[in-house]
Scaffold this motif. Structure first.
Motif, PDB file in Angstrom:
ATOM      1  N   LEU A  41       2.228 -16.469  -8.843  1.00 12.58           N
ATOM      2  CA  LEU A  41       1.503 -17.404  -7.993  1.00 12.58           C
ATOM      3  C   LEU A  41       2.476 -18.529  -7.687  1.00 12.58           C
ATOM      4  N   MET A  42       2.894 -18.588  -6.445  1.00  9.86           N
ATOM      5  CA  MET A  42       3.873 -19.593  -6.042  1.00  9.86           C
ATOM      6  C   MET A  42       3.349 -20.317  -4.811  1.00  9.86           C
ATOM      7  N   ILE A  43       3.376 -21.638  -4.861  1.00 11.97           N
ATOM      8  CA  ILE A  43       2.994 -22.465  -3.726  1.00 11.97           C
ATOM      9  C   ILE A  43       4.203 -23.324  -3.367  1.00 11.97           C
ATOM     10  N   ASP A  44       4.575 -23.305  -2.091  1.00  8.39           N
ATOM     11  CA  ASP A  44       5.689 -24.124  -1.615  1.00  8.39           C
ATOM     12  C   ASP A  44       5.468 -25.577  -2.041  1.00  8.39           C
ATOM     13  N   ARG A  45       6.528 -26.213  -2.483  1.00  7.85           N
ATOM     14  CA  ARG A  45       6.454 -27.579  -3.011  1.00  7.85           C
ATOM     15  C   ARG A  45       5.714 -28.531  -2.062  1.00  7.85           C
ATOM     16  N   LYS A  46       5.947 -28.422  -0.770  1.00  7.64           N
ATOM     17  CA  LYS A  46       5.323 -29.369   0.163  1.00  7.64           C
ATOM     18  C   LYS A  46       3.832 -29.124   0.367  1.00  7.64           C
ATOM     19  N   TYR A  47       3.309 -27.998  -0.143  1.00  4.55           N
ATOM     20  CA  TYR A  47       1.887 -27.703  -0.028  1.00  4.55           C
ATOM     21  C   TYR A  47       1.155 -27.795  -1.368  1.00  4.55           C
ATOM     22  N   GLU A  62     -12.147 -12.299  -6.544  1.00  4.63           N
ATOM     23  CA  GLU A  62     -13.206 -11.671  -5.747  1.00  4.63           C
ATOM     24  C   GLU A  62     -12.776 -10.286  -5.258  1.00  4.63           C
ATOM     25  N   LYS A  63     -11.543 -10.182  -4.778  1.00  2.00           N
ATOM     26  CA  LYS A  63     -11.025  -8.894  -4.290  1.00  2.00           C
ATOM     27  C   LYS A  63     -11.007  -7.854  -5.410  1.00  2.00           C
ATOM     28  N   LEU A  64     -10.504  -8.239  -6.568  1.00  2.00           N
ATOM     29  CA  LEU A  64     -10.407  -7.295  -7.682  1.00  2.00           C
ATOM     30  C   LEU A  64     -11.778  -6.918  -8.222  1.00  2.00           C
ATOM     31  N   THR A  65     -12.686  -7.882  -8.268  1.00  2.00           N
ATOM     32  CA  THR A  65     -14.045  -7.602  -8.732  1.00  2.00           C
ATOM     33  C   THR A  65     -14.742  -6.641  -7.770  1.00  2.00           C
ATOM     34  N   HIS A  66     -14.539  -6.849  -6.487  1.00  2.00           N
ATOM     35  CA  HIS A  66     -15.136  -5.959  -5.487  1.00  2.00           C
ATOM     36  C   HIS A  66     -14.558  -4.545  -5.599  1.00  2.00           C
ATOM     37  N   THR A  67     -13.263  -4.447  -5.857  1.00  2.00           N
ATOM     38  CA  THR A  67     -12.588  -3.150  -5.920  1.00  2.00           C
ATOM     39  C   THR A  67     -12.836  -2.426  -7.238  1.00  2.00           C
ATOM     40  N   PHE A  68     -12.762  -3.164  -8.348  1.00  2.00           N
ATOM     41  CA  PHE A  68     -12.799  -2.532  -9.673  1.00  2.00           C
ATOM     42  C   PHE A  68     -14.033  -2.869 -10.493  1.00  2.00           C
ATOM     43  N   ALA A  69     -14.947  -3.670  -9.986  1.00  2.50           N
ATOM     44  CA  ALA A  69     -16.119  -4.159 -10.722  1.00  2.50           C
ATOM     45  C   ALA A  69     -15.663  -5.089 -11.842  1.00  2.50           C
ATOM     46  N   ASN A  70     -16.091  -4.851 -13.054  1.00  5.66           N
ATOM     47  CA  ASN A  70     -15.734  -5.739 -14.163  1.00  5.66           C
ATOM     48  C   ASN A  70     -14.346  -5.399 -14.689  1.00  5.66           C
ATOM     49  N   ILE A  71     -13.462  -6.397 -14.661  1.00  7.09           N
ATOM     50  CA  ILE A  71     -12.103  -6.213 -15.172  1.00  7.09           C
ATOM     51  C   ILE A  71     -11.694  -7.450 -15.959  1.00  7.09           C
ATOM     52  N   GLU A  72     -10.665  -7.298 -16.734  1.00  9.14           N
ATOM     53  CA  GLU A  72     -10.004  -8.441 -17.343  1.00  9.14           C
ATOM     54  C   GLU A  72      -8.732  -8.671 -16.543  1.00  9.14           C
ATOM     55  N   LEU A  73      -8.495  -9.906 -16.141  1.00  9.73           N
ATOM     56  CA  LEU A  73      -7.301 -10.266 -15.385  1.00  9.73           C
ATOM     57  C   LEU A  73      -6.475 -11.207 -16.251  1.00  9.73           C
ATOM     58  N   PHE A  74      -5.229 -10.835 -16.496  1.00 13.07           N
ATOM     59  CA  PHE A  74      -4.341 -11.617 -17.336  1.00 13.07           C
ATOM     60  C   PHE A  74      -3.285 -12.313 -16.486  1.00 13.07           C
ATOM     61  N   THR A  75      -2.779 -13.414 -16.992  1.00 12.84           N
ATOM     62  CA  THR A  75      -1.685 -14.126 -16.352  1.00 12.84           C
ATOM     63  C   THR A  75      -0.921 -14.896 -17.410  1.00 12.84           C
ATOM     64  N   SER A  76       0.151 -15.520 -17.012  1.00 11.64           N
ATOM     65  CA  SER A  76       0.925 -16.370 -17.912  1.00 11.64           C
ATOM     66  C   SER A  76       1.470 -17.525 -17.093  1.00 11.64           C
ATOM     67  N   ALA A  77       2.139 -18.450 -17.741  1.00  9.91           N
ATOM     68  CA  ALA A  77       2.691 -19.606 -17.032  1.00  9.91           C
ATOM     69  C   ALA A  77       4.130 -19.834 -17.472  1.00  9.91           C
ATOM     70  N   GLU A  78       4.951 -20.237 -16.523  1.00  8.96           N
ATOM     71  CA  GLU A  78       6.339 -20.621 -16.785  1.00  8.96           C
ATOM     72  C   GLU A  78       6.572 -21.931 -16.041  1.00  8.96           C
ATOM     73  N   PRO A  79       6.117 -23.050 -16.592  1.00  6.48           N
ATOM     74  CA  PRO A  79       6.188 -24.325 -15.863  1.00  6.48           C
ATOM     75  C   PRO A  79       7.610 -24.802 -15.549  1.00  6.48           C
ATOM     76  N   GLU A  80       8.598 -24.328 -16.261  1.00  8.13           N
ATOM     77  CA  GLU A  80       9.973 -24.763 -16.002  1.00  8.13           C
ATOM     78  C   GLU A  80      10.576 -24.096 -14.777  1.00  8.13           C
ATOM     79  N   MET A  81       9.912 -23.111 -14.209  1.00  4.32           N
ATOM     80  CA  MET A  81      10.445 -22.393 -13.049  1.00  4.32           C
ATOM     81  C   MET A  81      10.282 -23.195 -11.789  1.00  4.32           C
TER      82      MET A  81
END
Length: 81
Positions: A41-47, A62-81
């Protein structure tokens, strides 16, 4: 975006405000864990700070829930990037 060309099951999506691309989100199945992940997930600095990341994440869920119904969605963070 380049990663999506070389890693199986990664799907890139542009994040737009009107006609301007403001960011990028990518999701897919992690080949090591077999989990559904939001891998980028990347957002240009000016936005940043305008809610584009939050809205894009909500729309992805919403897209994944519509496509796959109930799912677990995982993510992580790298704030220094």
């Amino acid at each position: 975006m380049l990663q999506s060309k070389y890693v199986v099951d990664q799907y890139p999506l542009g994040i737009y405000h009107q006609d301007s691309m403001v960011g990028f989100i990518m999701y897919g199945i992690d080949p090591e864990t077999s989990r559904m992940e939001m891998s980028r997930l990347m957002i240009d600095r000016k936005y940043q700070g305008r809610g584009y990341g939050k809205k894009a994440t909500q729309l992805l869920i919403e897209k994944l829930t519509h496509t796959f119904a109930n799912i677990e969605l995982f993510t992580s963070a790298e704030p220094e990037m």
